[in-house]
Design a protein around this motif. Structure first.
Motif, PDB file in Angstrom:
ATOM      1  N   TYR A  41       5.883   0.926  -2.091  1.00 24.07           N
ATOM      2  CA  TYR A  41       6.280   0.195  -2.902  1.00 24.07           C
ATOM      3  C   TYR A  41       5.239   0.061  -4.112  1.00 24.07           C
ATOM      4  O   TYR A  41       3.688   0.650  -4.099  1.00 24.07           O
ATOM      5  CB  TYR A  41       5.625  -0.728  -1.813  1.00 24.07           C
ATOM      6  N   ASN A  42       6.047  -0.044  -4.855  1.00 26.57           N
ATOM      7  CA  ASN A  42       4.620  -0.714  -5.943  1.00 26.57           C
ATOM      8  C   ASN A  42       4.859  -2.253  -6.606  1.00 26.57           C
ATOM      9  O   ASN A  42       6.277  -3.017  -6.625  1.00 26.57           O
ATOM     10  CB  ASN A  42       5.667   0.299  -7.397  1.00 26.57           C
ATOM     11  N   LEU A  43       4.017  -2.973  -7.391  1.00 25.63           N
ATOM     12  CA  LEU A  43       4.154  -4.932  -7.564  1.00 25.63           C
ATOM     13  C   LEU A  43       4.202  -4.669  -8.925  1.00 25.63           C
ATOM     14  O   LEU A  43       2.643  -3.982  -8.815  1.00 25.63           O
ATOM     15  CB  LEU A  43       3.554  -5.223  -6.258  1.00 25.63           C
ATOM     16  N   ASP A  44       4.367  -4.553  -9.340  1.00 30.58           N
ATOM     17  CA  ASP A  44       3.885  -5.153 -11.062  1.00 30.58           C
ATOM     18  C   ASP A  44       4.336  -6.750 -12.041  1.00 30.58           C
ATOM     19  O   ASP A  44       5.766  -6.963 -11.588  1.00 30.58           O
ATOM     20  CB  ASP A  44       3.566  -4.069 -11.809  1.00 30.58           C
ATOM     21  N   PHE A  45       3.815  -7.250 -12.845  1.00 35.31           N
ATOM     22  CA  PHE A  45       4.258  -7.912 -13.492  1.00 35.31           C
ATOM     23  C   PHE A  45       4.867  -7.581 -14.846  1.00 35.31           C
ATOM     24  O   PHE A  45       4.294  -5.970 -15.367  1.00 35.31           O
ATOM     25  CB  PHE A  45       3.180  -9.455 -14.388  1.00 35.31           C
ATOM     26  N   ASP A  46       5.733  -7.951 -14.966  1.00 39.66           N
ATOM     27  CA  ASP A  46       6.709  -7.406 -16.100  1.00 39.66           C
ATOM     28  C   ASP A  46       7.315  -8.608 -16.808  1.00 39.66           C
ATOM     29  O   ASP A  46       8.068 -10.046 -16.664  1.00 39.66           O
ATOM     30  CB  ASP A  46       8.023  -6.748 -15.990  1.00 39.66           C
ATOM     31  N   THR A  76      13.541  -7.758   2.730  1.00 43.11           N
ATOM     32  CA  THR A  76      12.317  -7.314   3.164  1.00 43.11           C
ATOM     33  C   THR A  76      11.812  -9.001   2.837  1.00 43.11           C
ATOM     34  O   THR A  76      11.867  -9.561   1.871  1.00 43.11           O
ATOM     35  CB  THR A  76      11.984  -6.150   2.097  1.00 43.11           C
ATOM     36  N   GLU A  77      10.241  -8.871   3.289  1.00 38.59           N
ATOM     37  CA  GLU A  77       9.915 -10.086   3.334  1.00 38.59           C
ATOM     38  C   GLU A  77       8.114  -9.169   2.869  1.00 38.59           C
ATOM     39  O   GLU A  77       7.559  -8.669   2.928  1.00 38.59           O
ATOM     40  CB  GLU A  77       9.150 -10.738   4.890  1.00 38.59           C
ATOM     41  N   LEU A  78       7.639 -10.244   1.447  1.00 41.40           N
ATOM     42  CA  LEU A  78       6.548  -9.759   1.140  1.00 41.40           C
ATOM     43  C   LEU A  78       5.281 -11.288   1.786  1.00 41.40           C
ATOM     44  O   LEU A  78       5.615 -11.722   1.062  1.00 41.40           O
ATOM     45  CB  LEU A  78       6.905 -10.385  -0.170  1.00 41.40           C
ATOM     46  N   ASP A  79       4.458 -10.432   2.009  1.00 44.30           N
ATOM     47  CA  ASP A  79       3.190 -10.915   2.769  1.00 44.30           C
ATOM     48  C   ASP A  79       1.927 -10.062   1.468  1.00 44.30           C
ATOM     49  O   ASP A  79       1.311  -9.108   1.672  1.00 44.30           O
ATOM     50  CB  ASP A  79       3.608 -10.268   4.572  1.00 44.30           C
ATOM     51  N   PHE A  80       1.134 -12.107   2.277  1.00 48.03           N
ATOM     52  CA  PHE A  80      -0.416 -10.901   1.772  1.00 48.03           C
ATOM     53  C   PHE A  80      -1.205 -11.652   2.867  1.00 48.03           C
ATOM     54  O   PHE A  80      -1.121 -12.401   3.892  1.00 48.03           O
ATOM     55  CB  PHE A  80      -0.533 -12.024   0.569  1.00 48.03           C
ATOM     56  N   THR A  81      -2.469 -10.852   3.654  1.00 50.74           N
ATOM     57  CA  THR A  81      -2.934 -11.005   4.246  1.00 50.74           C
ATOM     58  C   THR A  81      -4.404 -10.685   3.172  1.00 50.74           C
ATOM     59  O   THR A  81      -4.534  -9.779   3.039  1.00 50.74           O
ATOM     60  CB  THR A  81      -2.325 -10.087   5.435  1.00 50.74           C
ATOM     61  N   ASP A  82      -5.342 -11.439   4.113  1.00 48.79           N
ATOM     62  CA  ASP A  82      -7.227 -11.678   3.697  1.00 48.79           C
ATOM     63  C   ASP A  82      -7.720 -11.354   4.503  1.00 48.79           C
ATOM     64  O   ASP A  82      -8.953 -12.080   4.769  1.00 48.79           O
ATOM     65  CB  ASP A  82      -7.677 -12.238   2.962  1.00 48.79           C
ATOM     66  N   GLY A  86      -7.506  -6.021   6.666  1.00 48.66           N
ATOM     67  CA  GLY A  86      -7.004  -5.385   5.369  1.00 48.66           C
ATOM     68  C   GLY A  86      -6.744  -6.311   4.977  1.00 48.66           C
ATOM     69  O   GLY A  86      -6.349  -7.087   4.990  1.00 48.66           O
ATOM     70  N   LYS A  87      -7.312  -6.380   3.450  1.00 47.09           N
ATOM     71  CA  LYS A  87      -6.652  -7.457   2.228  1.00 47.09           C
ATOM     72  C   LYS A  87      -5.879  -6.677   1.653  1.00 47.09           C
ATOM     73  O   LYS A  87      -5.892  -5.444   0.261  1.00 47.09           O
ATOM     74  CB  LYS A  87      -7.951  -7.452   1.441  1.00 47.09           C
ATOM     75  N   GLY A  88      -4.259  -6.827   1.143  1.00 44.59           N
ATOM     76  CA  GLY A  88      -3.171  -7.175   0.319  1.00 44.59           C
ATOM     77  C   GLY A  88      -1.722  -7.534   1.093  1.00 44.59           C
ATOM     78  O   GLY A  88      -1.739  -8.148   1.609  1.00 44.59           O
ATOM     79  N   GLY A 103       0.456   1.056   5.933  1.00 39.51           N
ATOM     80  CA  GLY A 103       1.795   0.267   5.236  1.00 39.51           C
ATOM     81  C   GLY A 103       1.868   0.790   4.189  1.00 39.51           C
ATOM     82  O   GLY A 103       2.645  -0.517   3.499  1.00 39.51           O
ATOM     83  N   GLU A 104       1.546   1.337   2.806  1.00 42.91           N
ATOM     84  CA  GLU A 104       1.879   1.002   1.639  1.00 42.91           C
ATOM     85  C   GLU A 104       3.005   2.337   1.336  1.00 42.91           C
ATOM     86  O   GLU A 104       3.570   2.732   0.411  1.00 42.91           O
ATOM     87  CB  GLU A 104       0.564   1.719   0.705  1.00 42.91           C
ATOM     88  N   SER A 105       3.204   3.062   2.701  1.00 41.91           N
ATOM     89  CA  SER A 105       4.421   3.789   2.154  1.00 41.91           C
ATOM     90  C   SER A 105       5.622   4.087   3.481  1.00 41.91           C
ATOM     91  O   SER A 105       5.190   3.703   4.693  1.00 41.91           O
ATOM     92  CB  SER A 105       3.736   5.398   1.507  1.00 41.91           C
ATOM     93  N   PHE A 106       6.754   4.085   3.371  1.00 37.94           N
ATOM     94  CA  PHE A 106       7.631   5.009   4.677  1.00 37.94           C
ATOM     95  C   PHE A 106       8.930   5.344   3.969  1.00 37.94           C
ATOM     96  O   PHE A 106       8.728   5.990   3.444  1.00 37.94           O
ATOM     97  CB  PHE A 106       9.079   3.088   4.324  1.00 37.94           C
ATOM     98  N   SER A 107      10.061   5.783   5.345  1.00 34.71           N
ATOM     99  CA  SER A 107      10.699   6.180   4.912  1.00 34.71           C
ATOM    100  C   SER A 107      11.912   5.682   5.790  1.00 34.71           C
ATOM    101  O   SER A 107      12.041   5.125   6.676  1.00 34.71           O
ATOM    102  CB  SER A 107      11.057   7.628   5.701  1.00 34.71           C
ATOM    103  N   VAL A 108      13.267   6.365   5.473  1.00 31.37           N
ATOM    104  CA  VAL A 108      14.990   5.517   5.503  1.00 31.37           C
ATOM    105  C   VAL A 108      15.827   6.430   6.701  1.00 31.37           C
ATOM    106  O   VAL A 108      15.034   7.372   6.505  1.00 31.37           O
ATOM    107  CB  VAL A 108      15.312   4.220   4.433  1.00 31.37           C
TER     108      VAL A 108
END
Length: 108
Positions: A41-46, A76-82, A86-88, A103-108
């Motif tokens: 997964y990748n998140l960024d502002f654009d 997909t649901e995007l969540d944040f934990t602190d 783990g945090k992120g 939890g940063e990678s996956f396969s289908v």
């Protein structure tokens, strides 16, 4: 469509504010090859729209996904934990058949 939890919304708004970004910026959510499970997964502002972008908004958070990422991330649901474990940002992806331990990678 990708949805965001209230905690993710709050963290995204905080990041926008502390980064000094204006209202032309949106969250770009994407999938790239890599990680222990094959896709990450990748998140960024654009603030520049790309050809083929799919735009969604949830709880006032505007998001862009390229078509390939949209196919992997629909629902997909995007969540944040602190917390202590783990945090992120975390992705709850119903399309993933396997995820790595971090939890940063996956396969289908």
């Amino acid at each position: 469509m990708v949805t965001v939890t209230d905690k993710a919304k709050s963290k995204i708004e905080d990041l926008v504010r502390t980064s000094g970004l204006d209202s032309s910026y949106f969250l770009r959510v994407s999938v790239q090859g890599g990680g222990c499970s094959g896709l990450s997964y990748n998140l960024d502002f654009d603030n520049e729209e790309k050809k083929g972008d799919q735009f969604f908004e949830d709880k006032g958070i505007r998001m862009a996904l390229d078509m390939k990422s949209f196919l992997y991330l629909a629902g997909t649901e995007l969540d944040f934990t602190d917390g202590l474990n783990g945090k992120g940002f975390n992705f709850h992806n119903p399309n993933a058949s396997r995820t790595c331990g971090c939890g940063e990678s996956f396969s289908v």
